[in-house]
Design a protein around this motif. Structure first.
Motif, PDB file in Angstrom:
ATOM      1  N   HIS A 284       0.717  -1.270  -0.016  1.00  0.00           N
ATOM      2  CA  HIS A 284      -0.020   0.028   0.171  1.00  0.00           C
ATOM      3  C   HIS A 284       0.918   1.271  -0.012  1.00  0.00           C
ATOM      4  O   HIS A 284       0.460   2.193   0.458  1.00  0.00           O
ATOM      5  N   TYR A 285       1.913   1.202  -0.658  1.00  0.00           N
ATOM      6  CA  TYR A 285       3.113   2.288  -0.509  1.00  0.00           C
ATOM      7  C   TYR A 285       2.357   3.614  -0.981  1.00  0.00           C
ATOM      8  O   TYR A 285       2.491   4.776  -0.453  1.00  0.00           O
ATOM      9  N   ILE A 286       1.854   3.597  -2.311  1.00  0.00           N
ATOM     10  CA  ILE A 286       1.257   4.792  -2.912  1.00  0.00           C
ATOM     11  C   ILE A 286       0.186   5.317  -2.115  1.00  0.00           C
ATOM     12  O   ILE A 286       0.194   6.545  -1.734  1.00  0.00           O
TER      13      ILE A 286
ATOM     14  N   CYS B  21      12.429  15.653   3.149  1.00  0.00           N
ATOM     15  CA  CYS B  21      12.917  14.955   2.073  1.00  0.00           C
ATOM     16  C   CYS B  21      13.972  13.657   2.158  1.00  0.00           C
ATOM     17  O   CYS B  21      13.755  12.402   1.635  1.00  0.00           O
ATOM     18  N   LEU B  22      14.822  13.955   2.953  1.00  0.00           N
ATOM     19  CA  LEU B  22      15.639  12.820   3.209  1.00  0.00           C
ATOM     20  C   LEU B  22      14.871  11.523   3.880  1.00  0.00           C
ATOM     21  O   LEU B  22      15.043  10.201   3.354  1.00  0.00           O
ATOM     22  N   PHE B  23      13.875  11.534   4.508  1.00  0.00           N
ATOM     23  CA  PHE B  23      12.881  10.692   5.253  1.00  0.00           C
ATOM     24  C   PHE B  23      12.110   9.987   4.104  1.00  0.00           C
ATOM     25  O   PHE B  23      12.298   8.705   3.966  1.00  0.00           O
TER      26      PHE B  23
ATOM     27  N   ASN C 150      14.791   7.967   1.975  1.00  0.00           N
ATOM     28  CA  ASN C 150      14.974   6.709   2.484  1.00  0.00           C
ATOM     29  C   ASN C 150      13.865   5.672   2.504  1.00  0.00           C
ATOM     30  O   ASN C 150      14.081   4.696   2.584  1.00  0.00           O
ATOM     31  N   HIS C 151      12.638   6.118   2.712  1.00  0.00           N
ATOM     32  CA  HIS C 151      11.498   5.472   3.062  1.00  0.00           C
ATOM     33  C   HIS C 151      11.258   4.765   1.592  1.00  0.00           C
ATOM     34  O   HIS C 151      10.832   3.636   1.461  1.00  0.00           O
ATOM     35  N   ALA C 152      11.373   5.340   0.578  1.00  0.00           N
ATOM     36  CA  ALA C 152      11.175   4.948  -0.887  1.00  0.00           C
ATOM     37  C   ALA C 152      12.184   3.832  -1.247  1.00  0.00           C
ATOM     38  O   ALA C 152      12.092   3.149  -2.107  1.00  0.00           O
ATOM     39  N   GLY C 153      13.393   3.774  -0.595  1.00  0.00           N
ATOM     40  CA  GLY C 153      14.556   2.811  -0.777  1.00  0.00           C
ATOM     41  C   GLY C 153      15.384   3.223  -2.101  1.00  0.00           C
ATOM     42  O   GLY C 153      16.234   2.631  -2.370  1.00  0.00           O
ATOM     43  N   LEU C 154      15.215   4.654  -2.039  1.00  0.00           N
ATOM     44  CA  LEU C 154      16.457   5.029  -2.938  1.00  0.00           C
ATOM     45  C   LEU C 154      17.655   5.145  -2.580  1.00  0.00           C
ATOM     46  O   LEU C 154      18.631   5.208  -3.511  1.00  0.00           O
TER      47      LEU C 154
ATOM     48  N   THR D 193      19.156   2.788  -0.599  1.00  0.00           N
ATOM     49  CA  THR D 193      19.703   1.293  -0.485  1.00  0.00           C
ATOM     50  C   THR D 193      19.433   0.703  -1.823  1.00  0.00           C
ATOM     51  O   THR D 193      19.782  -0.539  -2.169  1.00  0.00           O
ATOM     52  N   GLY D 194      18.822   1.136  -2.788  1.00  0.00           N
ATOM     53  CA  GLY D 194      18.507   0.592  -3.992  1.00  0.00           C
ATOM     54  C   GLY D 194      17.399  -0.133  -4.074  1.00  0.00           C
ATOM     55  O   GLY D 194      16.902  -0.792  -5.185  1.00  0.00           O
ATOM     56  N   GLU D 195      16.683  -0.483  -2.960  1.00  0.00           N
ATOM     57  CA  GLU D 195      15.316  -0.928  -2.928  1.00  0.00           C
ATOM     58  C   GLU D 195      14.090  -0.313  -3.061  1.00  0.00           C
ATOM     59  O   GLU D 195      13.484   0.277  -2.218  1.00  0.00           O
ATOM     60  N   VAL D 196      13.686   0.079  -4.135  1.00  0.00           N
ATOM     61  CA  VAL D 196      12.528   0.881  -4.598  1.00  0.00           C
ATOM     62  C   VAL D 196      11.489   0.374  -4.121  1.00  0.00           C
ATOM     63  O   VAL D 196      11.074  -0.728  -4.705  1.00  0.00           O
ATOM     64  N   SER D 197      10.630   1.111  -3.457  1.00  0.00           N
ATOM     65  CA  SER D 197       9.168   0.632  -3.233  1.00  0.00           C
ATOM     66  C   SER D 197       8.170   0.860  -4.340  1.00  0.00           C
ATOM     67  O   SER D 197       8.546   1.811  -4.961  1.00  0.00           O
TER      68      SER D 197
END
Length: 99
Positions: A36-38, A83-85, A88-92, A94-98
């Motif tokens: 339910h990310y979006i 913006c940083l939160f 980070n939450h989107a995984g940008l 770490t490379g793990e994009v939600s």
């Protein structure tokens, strides 16, 4: 100060119990969050917009009494933090994009 601490502790314990009751454990909750990310992103953006609107009303009162230089720096730091939160939450980072 003590009341705020115990209030925060009570809210955290309540949310933990609610997650446990609704999802069974935190792994199921994380899966639900990812699916339910979006919708959750839309919710967060709405909350940010409401808080920004309310802040602009408060800012007019504050800037009339004090210097605007320090206030602008604080606002920029807060915007950067949000913006940083979100990045980070989107995984940008770490490379793990939600999705």
């Amino acid at each position: 100060m003590t009341l705020m601490f115990f209030g925060t502790l009570t809210v955290a314990a309540g949310l933990t119990l609610l997650i446990d009751q609704l999802f069974g454990d935190f792994e199921h909750f994380k899966v639900w969050q990812a699916s339910h990310y979006i919708y959750l992103l839309g919710w967060r953006i709405t909350v940010y917009a409401v808080l920004a609107g309310l802040w602009l009303r408060v800012r007019r009162r504050i800037s009339a009494r004090s210097g605007a230089g320090q206030l602008i720096r604080c606002e920029l730091l807060l915007a950067l933090l949000v913006c940083l939160f979100e990045i980070n939450h989107a995984g940008l980072l770490t490379g793990e994009v939600s999705s």
